[in-house]
Design a protein around this motif. Structure first.
Motif, PDB file in Angstrom:
ATOM      1  N   THR A  69       0.853  -1.182   0.000  1.00 15.26           N
ATOM      2  CA  THR A  69       0.000   0.000   0.000  1.00 15.26           C
ATOM      3  C   THR A  69       0.884   1.226   0.000  1.00 15.26           C
ATOM      4  O   THR A  69       1.736   1.379   0.871  1.00 15.26           O
ATOM      5  CB  THR A  69      -0.917   0.011   1.241  1.00 15.26           C
ATOM      6  OG1 THR A  69      -1.687  -1.176   1.255  1.00 15.26           O
ATOM      7  CG2 THR A  69      -1.830   1.207   1.220  1.00 15.26           C
ATOM      8  N   CYS A 126       0.835   5.414   0.072  1.00 14.96           N
ATOM      9  CA  CYS A 126      -0.022   6.540   0.410  1.00 14.96           C
ATOM     10  C   CYS A 126       0.702   7.855   0.164  1.00 14.96           C
ATOM     11  O   CYS A 126       1.907   7.960   0.398  1.00 14.96           O
ATOM     12  CB  CYS A 126      -0.449   6.458   1.869  1.00 14.96           C
ATOM     13  SG  CYS A 126      -1.391   4.971   2.271  1.00 14.96           S
ATOM     14  N   ARG A 132      -3.369  13.755  -1.035  1.00 16.10           N
ATOM     15  CA  ARG A 132      -4.226  13.702  -2.223  1.00 16.10           C
ATOM     16  C   ARG A 132      -3.700  14.543  -3.394  1.00 16.10           C
ATOM     17  O   ARG A 132      -3.677  14.046  -4.523  1.00 16.10           O
ATOM     18  CB  ARG A 132      -5.653  14.117  -1.882  1.00 16.10           C
ATOM     19  CG  ARG A 132      -6.542  14.109  -3.123  1.00 16.10           C
ATOM     20  CD  ARG A 132      -7.898  13.574  -2.841  1.00 16.10           C
ATOM     21  NE  ARG A 132      -8.707  13.563  -4.037  1.00 16.10           N
ATOM     22  CZ  ARG A 132      -8.788  12.539  -4.874  1.00 16.10           C
ATOM     23  NH1 ARG A 132      -8.122  11.432  -4.616  1.00 16.10           N
ATOM     24  NH2 ARG A 132      -9.544  12.591  -5.938  1.00 16.10           N
ATOM     25  N   MET A 184      -0.986  12.629  -5.046  1.00 17.28           N
ATOM     26  CA  MET A 184      -1.514  11.423  -5.693  1.00 17.28           C
ATOM     27  C   MET A 184      -2.113  11.774  -7.057  1.00 17.28           C
ATOM     28  O   MET A 184      -1.885  11.076  -8.046  1.00 17.28           O
ATOM     29  CB  MET A 184      -2.567  10.753  -4.808  1.00 17.28           C
ATOM     30  CG  MET A 184      -3.217   9.539  -5.445  1.00 17.28           C
ATOM     31  SD  MET A 184      -2.098   8.124  -5.653  1.00 17.28           S
ATOM     32  CE  MET A 184      -2.049   7.511  -3.982  1.00 17.28           C
ATOM     33  N   VAL A 196      -7.917   3.530  -5.559  1.00 18.22           N
ATOM     34  CA  VAL A 196      -7.360   4.481  -4.602  1.00 18.22           C
ATOM     35  C   VAL A 196      -8.408   4.789  -3.539  1.00 18.22           C
ATOM     36  O   VAL A 196      -9.572   5.029  -3.859  1.00 18.22           O
ATOM     37  CB  VAL A 196      -6.934   5.781  -5.317  1.00 18.22           C
ATOM     38  CG1 VAL A 196      -6.439   6.825  -4.328  1.00 18.22           C
ATOM     39  CG2 VAL A 196      -5.876   5.491  -6.374  1.00 18.22           C
ATOM     40  N   THR A 250      -9.206   7.399  -0.351  1.00 18.75           N
ATOM     41  CA  THR A 250      -8.815   8.656   0.283  1.00 18.75           C
ATOM     42  C   THR A 250      -9.602   8.825   1.568  1.00 18.75           C
ATOM     43  O   THR A 250     -10.834   8.750   1.567  1.00 18.75           O
ATOM     44  CB  THR A 250      -9.076   9.859  -0.654  1.00 18.75           C
ATOM     45  OG1 THR A 250      -8.345   9.666  -1.856  1.00 18.75           O
ATOM     46  CG2 THR A 250      -8.644  11.159   0.003  1.00 18.75           C
ATOM     47  N   SER A 259      -4.282   9.734   0.394  1.00 21.02           N
ATOM     48  CA  SER A 259      -4.784   8.807  -0.620  1.00 21.02           C
ATOM     49  C   SER A 259      -3.840   7.620  -0.712  1.00 21.02           C
ATOM     50  O   SER A 259      -2.628   7.793  -0.790  1.00 21.02           O
ATOM     51  CB  SER A 259      -4.863   9.491  -1.991  1.00 21.02           C
ATOM     52  OG  SER A 259      -5.835  10.503  -1.977  1.00 21.02           O
ATOM     53  N   CYS A 260      -4.419   6.418  -0.728  1.00 20.27           N
ATOM     54  CA  CYS A 260      -3.616   5.193  -0.759  1.00 20.27           C
ATOM     55  C   CYS A 260      -4.019   4.318  -1.939  1.00 20.27           C
ATOM     56  O   CYS A 260      -5.211   4.118  -2.193  1.00 20.27           O
ATOM     57  CB  CYS A 260      -3.819   4.396   0.527  1.00 20.27           C
ATOM     58  SG  CYS A 260      -3.296   5.293   2.000  1.00 20.27           S
ATOM     59  N   ILE A 261      -3.020   3.805  -2.653  1.00 24.38           N
ATOM     60  CA  ILE A 261      -3.259   2.823  -3.706  1.00 24.38           C
ATOM     61  C   ILE A 261      -3.457   1.495  -2.998  1.00 24.38           C
ATOM     62  O   ILE A 261      -2.539   0.983  -2.363  1.00 24.38           O
ATOM     63  CB  ILE A 261      -2.073   2.748  -4.676  1.00 24.38           C
ATOM     64  CG1 ILE A 261      -1.869   4.100  -5.355  1.00 24.38           C
ATOM     65  CG2 ILE A 261      -2.296   1.634  -5.703  1.00 24.38           C
ATOM     66  CD1 ILE A 261      -0.574   4.205  -6.133  1.00 24.38           C
ATOM     67  N   HIS A 287      -3.901  -2.592  -7.755  1.00 20.26           N
ATOM     68  CA  HIS A 287      -3.512  -2.153  -9.098  1.00 20.26           C
ATOM     69  C   HIS A 287      -3.346  -3.379  -9.980  1.00 20.26           C
ATOM     70  O   HIS A 287      -3.227  -4.502  -9.493  1.00 20.26           O
ATOM     71  CB  HIS A 287      -2.219  -1.334  -9.058  1.00 20.26           C
ATOM     72  CG  HIS A 287      -1.038  -2.133  -8.605  1.00 20.26           C
ATOM     73  ND1 HIS A 287      -0.257  -2.841  -9.487  1.00 20.26           N
ATOM     74  CD2 HIS A 287      -0.525  -2.368  -7.378  1.00 20.26           C
ATOM     75  CE1 HIS A 287       0.690  -3.466  -8.809  1.00 20.26           C
ATOM     76  NE2 HIS A 287       0.548  -3.198  -7.522  1.00 20.26           N
TER      77      HIS A 287
END
Length: 110
Positions: free
Chosen positions: A35, A37, A40, A43, A81, A83, A89-91, A94
């Motif tokens: 993860t 982050c 925002r 990101m 993502v 938020t 904001s974290c992926i 994917h």
């Protein structure tokens, strides 16, 4: 975690993220369970400028976050993502080969 520690961790993750992307052409070198982050605004710059991705949809995950799907029609890469209310904001997922399908206007029966 203090704000300073979070900022340092975010800066380190961002630098690693950019290095991984620059070195790999476009494919991710990070494990799928990692993860990353970022604040925002940062990101959004990464998703749009580095990846060429656009937001395809979003929804509220009550009460604390917004979930978004971002993808690139050019490469087929996609990201989910999350938020939070803290602006981070974290992926969270994917992958590759995103399918750009249009919903059928005809509803098929069972």
């Amino acid at each position: 975690m203090t704000g300073a520690v979070r900022q340092r961790r975010t800066a380190c993750a961002t630098a690693g993220f950019i290095r991984a992307m620059a070195g790999s052409g476009y494919a991710f070198d990070m494990p799928t369970d990692a993860t990353l982050c970022f604040p925002r605004p940062e990101m959004l710059v990464q998703l749009r400028s580095v990846f060429g991705e656009t937001r395809k949809g979003r929804g509220i995950q009550r009460p604390v976050s917004i979930m978004e799907v971002w993808s690139s029609e050019r490469t087929g890469h996609w990201m989910i993502v999350s938020t939070g209310v803290d602006g981070l904001s974290c992926i969270i997922a994917h992958g590759e080969d995103w399918s750009f399908e249009r919903e059928n206007s005809v509803i098929l029966g069972p």
